[in-house]
Design an enzyme around this catalytic site. Structure first.
Site, PDB file in Angstrom:
ATOM      1  CG  MET A   1      -0.134 -36.521 118.588  1.00 58.59           C
ATOM      2  SD  MET A   1      -0.888 -38.073 119.085  1.00 58.59           S
ATOM      3  CE  MET A   1       0.277 -38.629 120.330  1.00 58.59           C
ATOM      4  CB  CYS A   2       2.140 -39.289 113.317  1.00 58.21           C
ATOM      5  SG  CYS A   2       2.416 -40.655 114.456  1.00 58.21           S
ATOM      6  NE  ARG A   3       1.275 -33.389 112.191  1.00 56.92           N
ATOM      7  CZ  ARG A   3       0.157 -32.681 112.433  1.00 56.92           C
ATOM      8  NH1 ARG A   3      -0.007 -31.494 111.850  1.00 56.92           N
ATOM      9  NH2 ARG A   3      -0.777 -33.175 113.222  1.00 56.92           N
ATOM     10  CG  ASN A 115      -1.888 -37.259 113.284  1.00 58.89           C
ATOM     11  OD1 ASN A 115      -1.226 -37.236 114.306  1.00 58.89           O
ATOM     12  ND2 ASN A 115      -2.456 -36.182 112.767  1.00 58.89           N
TER      13      ASN A 115
END
Length: 263
Positions: A1-3, A115
């Site tokens: 995923m992401c931040r 995200n």
């Protein structure tokens, strides 16, 4: 995923927001504390910021891990801005798009980040993509789910929707087409921030009349950080933060928004 993270407030060096805090976005690229999906965000990064007197943001994006970019520390040390959106990326599927797939995406005065992940990509969103003009589809920056999610939001913004309304309408529509998707979206125009919590963590740190930070997770242990409930739209500026429950797909209209106390 992401931040990811967005900030509006008095001009600050980018490094003070993105690098210096004990659990900064920079550190979250290899050691996130609250990430539910994935472990390392090493598939690209980006930062967008606004200069005084210019409504169009600048961006710096790269395809690799942020810790491997020796220019990033110099950039964040000297560049100051009163509005910032930045992200570190963990790709859901392999891609040849390089830095074009890294947030923030941009158009006009807006910066955007996603995200999460669209379940069943790409087929699940084909019906929604058919509603977009062909020229917009052919102009996508990247061939990933986040780029198309951005285009669906952008179509609403260009149609006159406010940032909050664009996110509030797009997320349930995407979730109906692709159930079990994670759709934490982050959007700014350099003055205000809109974001959704839908399947992953979202927090905010507000200083009344001064600044607000909205992020996937706190970058320090300040007790003023507040978690945003899942299925919620956040709208924020320097003076207040507004939380509004999001509609579930095919649900009835959401209750009226509530203004969060500022301490």
């Amino acid at each position: 995923m992401c931040r990811h993270l967005a900030y509006v407030g008095p001009p600050e060096p980018l490094g003070r927001l993105l690098v210096e805090p004990a659990h900064s976005l920079y550190r979250q690229s290899w050691e996130p504390r609250r990430q539910r999906y994935g472990t390392v965000n090493a598939d690209g990064f980006g930062v967008g910021w606004y200069a005084d007197g210019d409504p169009m943001p600048a961006r710096y994006r790269r395809a690799g891990p942020v810790w491997a970019d020796l220019s990033f520390a110099d950039l964040t040390r000297v560049v100051r801005s009163g509005a910032v959106l930045a992200a570190v990326r963990d790709a859901t599927v392999p891609s040849a798009d390089g830095e074009a797939a890294a947030a923030p995406f941009a158009a006009g005065p807006w910066l955007f980040s996603h995200n999460g992940a669209v379940k069943g990509w790409p087929g699940s969103l084909a019906p929604l993509a058919q509603n977009l003009p062909a020229v917009d589809l052919l102009s996508l920056e990247a061939r990933n789910d986040s780029a198309l999610v951005w285009e669906l939001v952008l179509a609403r913004l260009r149609g006159g929707d406010s940032m909050g309304q664009a996110l509030a309408d797009a997320v349930p529509e995407i979730a109906a087409a692709a159930p079990e998707s994670r759709l934490n979206l982050l959007l700014t125009d350099g003055v205000t921030i809109a974001a959704t919590a839908w399947g992953d963590t979202l927090w905010y740190l507000a200083r009344p009349g001064h600044s607000v930070v909205v992020a996937s997770e706190p970058y320090d242990d300040d007790s003023r950080w507040q978690e945003v409930p899942d299925r919620t739209l956040l709208s924020a500026g320097r003076t207040d933060v507004l939380l509004t429950p999001l509609k579930e797909p095919n649900d009835t209209p959401a209750p009226a928004p509530s203004k969060e106390p500022r301490s």
